[in-house]
Design an enzyme around this catalytic site. Structure first.
Site, PDB file in Angstrom:
ATOM      1  N   SER A   1      47.999  41.719   1.136  1.00 27.07           N
ATOM      2  CA  SER A   1      47.604  43.040   0.659  1.00 27.07           C
ATOM      3  C   SER A   1      48.862  43.891   0.509  1.00 27.07           C
ATOM      4  CB  SER A   1      46.655  43.673   1.676  1.00 27.07           C
ATOM      5  OG  SER A   1      46.680  45.079   1.542  1.00 27.07           O
TER       6      SER A   1
ATOM      7  N   LYS B   1      46.792  41.339   6.413  1.00 31.67           N
ATOM      8  CA  LYS B   1      45.798  40.635   5.603  1.00 31.67           C
ATOM      9  C   LYS B   1      46.277  39.309   5.033  1.00 31.67           C
ATOM     10  CE  LYS B   1      42.461  42.791   3.794  1.00 31.67           C
ATOM     11  NZ  LYS B   1      41.061  42.516   3.861  1.00 31.67           N
TER      12      LYS B   1
ATOM     13  N   HIS C   1      19.035  30.368   5.820  1.00 34.68           N
ATOM     14  CA  HIS C   1      19.037  31.853   5.777  1.00 34.68           C
ATOM     15  C   HIS C   1      20.338  32.433   6.343  1.00 34.68           C
ATOM     16  CE1 HIS C   1      14.644  31.394   5.210  1.00 34.68           C
ATOM     17  NE2 HIS C   1      14.765  30.469   6.149  1.00 34.68           N
TER      18      HIS C   1
ATOM     19  N   GLU D   1      37.726  33.473  -4.189  1.00 38.70           N
ATOM     20  CA  GLU D   1      36.992  34.592  -4.806  1.00 38.70           C
ATOM     21  C   GLU D   1      37.068  34.525  -6.337  1.00 38.70           C
ATOM     22  OE1 GLU D   1      38.536  38.181  -3.011  1.00 38.70           O
ATOM     23  OE2 GLU D   1      37.971  37.492  -1.012  1.00 38.70           O
TER      24      GLU D   1
END
Ligand code: ARG
Length: 460
Positions: free
Chosen positions: A277, A283, A156, A290
């Protein structure tokens, strides 16, 4: 417009119809398979005397030179032809005249395209399997290197019990082992040659289908001519295997994204596999993971598309089947790209082992072991569960790990606790004690690694 079939028509095809119908823009991808299939067909026609051996030789020689010219960039595949089959046949006729017109004896584009697509898919099954194998080798090394890299295991997405990085990676190893063997199964099941099925009902020529099958390295000929020209099951199976590989890569990507997050910091992706970024200078984003996760959608899409295309098609060939190609090619290229990148990404990422260990220690992942400790001292499990539950609550209230409690604090909750509890619930012990095959103890993991070592040695 250049077509093979103008005879019974009195009108030119409408240009829009022609464009809609044509497949050359994408089926040129299997020019090599088309020509090699034709070479086998012509060779068989010559050997069986359906055409003369001299004619067969002439055709074979010219087909080889056409392939060579295409591969060397000396012959452009012209989009004025309807499909790759028409282009190759027209070029042949252009170069050797009437003899070239004999190539299509005893053949239809229906068995021809079934053959081409099968040979193309067959090669890609093997190429994909090779990439899966390379990823497995990377995972194998990571497993060997991290037998005592402790980390929390989750259910979980809540910290559950301590495991090791080797064990966690080992779960993915099992998935890719299944993917590898699935690809082998598909290859073996699909490897039968449809050539000779003709349009749907075989031909009246005495074709030697065993010969063409063996020239093209198939296990044998397919056994029903209607099925031969209308079977696309192998594409569905391959896309299903690709969808499963994508699903595995996507789950793995998701974990890498979580582990790489500012909150977790279990791993750090290499600069070469991260992006920045345009506005936020601090970043470092896991774009590759992704994208691998994101591309899963289009691979599933290809599988859904062909399943849907095939579901209402009566026997035998129907033009709907031309739709088997573009999305399949895209899914193959996508998954191959993902596999190659993934291997680079995980083999260059660095592990923050201390942080992983701390996370396991601070997450009460040894609570089950603490309960088991009490059980070994004679406390019934249900009571032990309750005692440790209260203990964890006390720890949460006081911001401590179970191991941080003094013996007095422990005894206040249960007199059964003794000094030996600290050793019994250390992360090392918790992992060490889980020694059955498949569990995370270094000994149990070593057994699995030895099995995998043997398996990897014997993979093609
Ligand atoms: N381009 C077609 C395909 O991909 C080739 C077969 C054409 N056969 C036919 N009867 N029109 O399926």
């Amino acid at each position: 417009m250049a077509q093979l079939w103008g005879g019974r028509f009195t009108k030119e095809t409408d240009q829009l119809v022609y464009n809609f119908n044509a497949s050359i823009s994408f089926d040129q991808k299997f020019v090599k398979q088309d020509i090699n299939g034709s070479i086998a067909h012509a060779t068989m026609l010559g050997k069986t005397g359906i055409i003369s051996p001299e004619e067969a030789d002439k055709i074979v020689r010219e087909l080889k030179s056409i392939l060579n010219d295409v591969e060397e960039g000396n012959l452009e595949i012209s989009s004025k032809y309807e499909d790759i089959h028409s282009f190759v046949e027209a070029t042949l006729i252009d170069r050797i005249g009437d003899t070239g017109k004999k190539l299509h004896t005893g053949r239809s584009r229906n068995d021809q395209v079934a053959l081409d697509m099968k040979m193309y898919t067959r090669d890609e099954v093997l190429a994909t399997r090779q990439l899966v194998k390379e990823l497995m080798l990377t995972l194998h090394n990571m497993m060997k290197d991290n037998l005592t890299t402790y980390m929390p295991g989750f259910t979980h997405l809540q910290k559950a019990q301590p495991v090791t990085f080797s064990h966690h990676i080992g779960a993915y190893m099992e998935m890719f082992k299944r993917d590898y063997s699935r690809l082998t199964d598909i290859y073996n099941r699909m490897n039968y040659c449809p050539l000779g099925a003709g349009a749907l009902a075989g031909t009246t020529y005495p074709l030697d289908r065993e010969m063409t099958a063996s020239l093209l390295e198939f296990t044998g000929p397919t056994l029903n001519s209607m099925d031969s020209v209308s079977d696309r099951d192998y594409i569905i199976e391959f896309l299903s295997a690709l969808a499963t590989i994508s699903m595995h890569l996507s789950r793995f990507s998701e974990e890498i994204i979580i582990w790489n997050s500012n909150e977790y910091q279990f791993i750090e992706l290499d600069d070469a596999y991260s992006t920045g970024s345009s506005i936020m200078p601090q970043k470092k984003n896991p774009d590759i993971a992704e994208l691998v996760r994101g591309k899963t959608g289009r691979v599933y899409g290809a599988l859904m598309s062909i399943l849907t295309t095939m579901k209402g098609i009566p026997l035998a060939y129907n033009k709907d089947m031309q739709e088997d190609k573009e999305l399949t090619f895209d899914a193959i290229d996508t998954v191959k790209g993902c596999l190659a990148l993934f291997k680079g990404m995980i083999s260059t990422m660095s592990l923050n082992k201390e942080r992983m260990r701390q996370s396991a220690a601070l997450g009460y992942t040894n609570a089950t072991d603490a309960a088991d400790y009490l059980v070994k001292k004679g406390v019934p499990f249900r009571d032990a569960h309750g005692i440790i539950g209260r203990l964890v609550l006390y720890c949460i209230d006081n911001g401590k790990a179970i191991d941080d409690l003094t013996i007095k604090e422990l005894k206040d909750i249960s007199q059964v606790f003794d000094e030996d509890v600290y050793d019994a619930i250390s992360i090392e012990t918790c992992v060490l004690e889980r020694g059955t095959i498949g569990a995370p103890s270094p000994d149990a993991m070593q057994k699995v690694i030895d099995i995998n070592e043997e398996l990897l040695k014997n993979l093609q």
